[in-house]
Design a protein around this motif. Structure first.
Motif, PDB file in Angstrom:
ATOM      1  N   TRP A  65       0.817  -1.208   0.000  1.00 28.26           N
ATOM      2  CA  TRP A  65       0.000   0.000   0.000  1.00 28.26           C
ATOM      3  C   TRP A  65       0.855   1.263   0.000  1.00 28.26           C
ATOM      4  CZ3 TRP A  65      -5.293  -0.944   2.465  1.00 28.26           C
ATOM      5  CH2 TRP A  65      -6.229  -0.027   1.941  1.00 28.26           C
ATOM      6  N   ARG A  66       1.887   1.274   0.840  1.00 26.46           N
ATOM      7  CA  ARG A  66       2.706   2.476   0.980  1.00 26.46           C
ATOM      8  C   ARG A  66       3.833   2.544  -0.050  1.00 26.46           C
ATOM      9  NH1 ARG A  66       2.214   4.985   5.946  1.00 26.46           N
ATOM     10  NH2 ARG A  66       3.542   6.560   4.961  1.00 26.46           N
ATOM     11  N   GLY A  67       4.465   1.395  -0.328  1.00 30.15           N
ATOM     12  CA  GLY A  67       5.583   1.383  -1.263  1.00 30.15           C
ATOM     13  C   GLY A  67       6.758   2.192  -0.753  1.00 30.15           C
ATOM     14  N   GLY A  68       7.602   2.676  -1.659  1.00 29.27           N
ATOM     15  CA  GLY A  68       8.702   3.547  -1.291  1.00 29.27           C
ATOM     16  C   GLY A  68       9.705   2.898  -0.360  1.00 29.27           C
ATOM     17  N   TRP A  69      10.226   3.708   0.583  1.00 32.37           N
ATOM     18  CA  TRP A  69      11.268   3.226   1.489  1.00 32.37           C
ATOM     19  C   TRP A  69      10.770   2.121   2.417  1.00 32.37           C
ATOM     20  CZ3 TRP A  69      10.648   3.335   6.713  1.00 32.37           C
ATOM     21  CH2 TRP A  69       9.628   4.166   7.222  1.00 32.37           C
ATOM     22  N   LEU A  70       9.504   2.183   2.807  1.00 35.74           N
ATOM     23  CA  LEU A  70       8.960   1.141   3.682  1.00 35.74           C
ATOM     24  C   LEU A  70       8.973  -0.208   2.977  1.00 35.74           C
ATOM     25  CD1 LEU A  70       7.610   0.412   6.367  1.00 35.74           C
ATOM     26  CD2 LEU A  70       5.408   0.926   5.299  1.00 35.74           C
ATOM     27  N   ASP A  71       8.590  -0.231   1.724  1.00 31.98           N
ATOM     28  CA  ASP A  71       8.605  -1.463   0.945  1.00 31.98           C
ATOM     29  C   ASP A  71      10.024  -1.985   0.805  1.00 31.98           C
ATOM     30  OD1 ASP A  71       7.744  -3.574  -0.660  1.00 31.98           O
ATOM     31  OD2 ASP A  71       7.963  -2.385  -2.487  1.00 31.98           O
TER      32      ASP A  71
END
Length: 272
Positions: A103-109
């Motif tokens: 859902w969030r993607g980016g650095w969290l992914d």
């Protein structure tokens, strides 16, 4: 004619699906009721050394004069409870993190994928073995933590990949345009699609956890005597196999029945 010819096949398939469920229900009933019906699994009576099976003791007594059927019931309950807790924890952790990553993607992914890949690089049994070795007294909590951490990555990877496809679908895009909220997306789109996958993984995870516990008990690294555990019971019975073969046979049969029933349920979910 074609419909009539299919009815026996469908009936046989339905009966085959009920077989593993019935076996599992019987094992759960044995694990729940057995400890209340039979004697204490720790009570020793050396005068009843390797007593053969009888009406009062269906599986006889072991080398310490302990009731084998009572120890088997406690060991079955321990395996089912500990496996269920570890699988539930791994499912909750992996599903939550996998959904967040998709859902969030980016650095969290990126961070979560890096952590998951580090777990994938290590064999699952090695992770459980490390946690079991850290607890010299054979702690249940150490074994539970090891089993949960060894399995969460499977849920994370499957949920992340599947959730990414679902969240990018036209239905979810329409829900976001209508400002229906994330709870609506989770309830109406994510959960219905993920539920069959999670049930399949959970059934397989139960088998993996039970076999891992038994393997560690067999090599005397996991839970320690005098606790009743399936792998420990097999190890303790080996020196007396010639005189009392039922001692080792009983936990092996329970392990086989647990594995067959849970894998049968997994095939049932896969066929839906």
């Amino acid at each position: 004619m074609s419909t009539l010819s299919l009815l026996p096949l469908e009936s046989r398939t339905r009966r085959r699906r009920w077989v593993p469920a019935t076996i599992l229900i019987l094992l759960v009933a044995f694990a729940l009721i057995g400890p209340w019906v039979f004697a204490s699994p720790f009570a020793q009576d050396l005068s009843r050394y390797l007593e053969p099976p009888s009406l009062t003791e269906p599986l006889g007594r072991d080398e310490y004069g302990r009731s084998v059927v009572s120890r088997l019931a406690h060991a079955t309950r321990l395996s089912l409870v500990l496996a269920s807790l570890s699988v539930a924890t791994a499912l909750l952790l992996g599903t939550t993190l996998g959904t967040m990553a998709a859902w969030r993607g980016g650095w969290l992914d990126s961070v979560l994928r890096g952590i998951s890949e580090s777990f994938v690089a290590m064999p699952a049994l090695l992770i459980v073995l490390l946690f079991a070795a850290l607890a010299a007294d054979g702690s249940l909590w150490a074994l539970y933590a090891g089993l949960a951490l060894a399995q969460w990555v499977e849920y994370f990877r499957v949920v992340r990949a599947r959730a990414a496809l679902i969240l990018g679908s036209p239905a979810v895009e329409a829900a976001e345009l209508l400002h229906l909220g994330r709870l609506h997306v989770v309830r109406r789109h994510l959960l219905p699609e993920l539920r069959p996958l999670l049930l399949t993984l959970a059934s397989l995870g139960m088998v993996t956890a039970i076999l891992a516990m038994s393997t560690l008990g067999f090599i005397k690294v996991g839970l320690q005597p005098p606790r009743a555990e399936l792998g420990l019971m097999i190890t303790e019975a080996f020196p007396h196999y010639d005189a009392a073969p039922w001692l080792a046979l009983a936990p092996v049969v329970v392990l086989f029945a647990l594995t067959v029933s849970l894998l049968g349920l997994r095939r049932k979910e896969d066929s839906r």
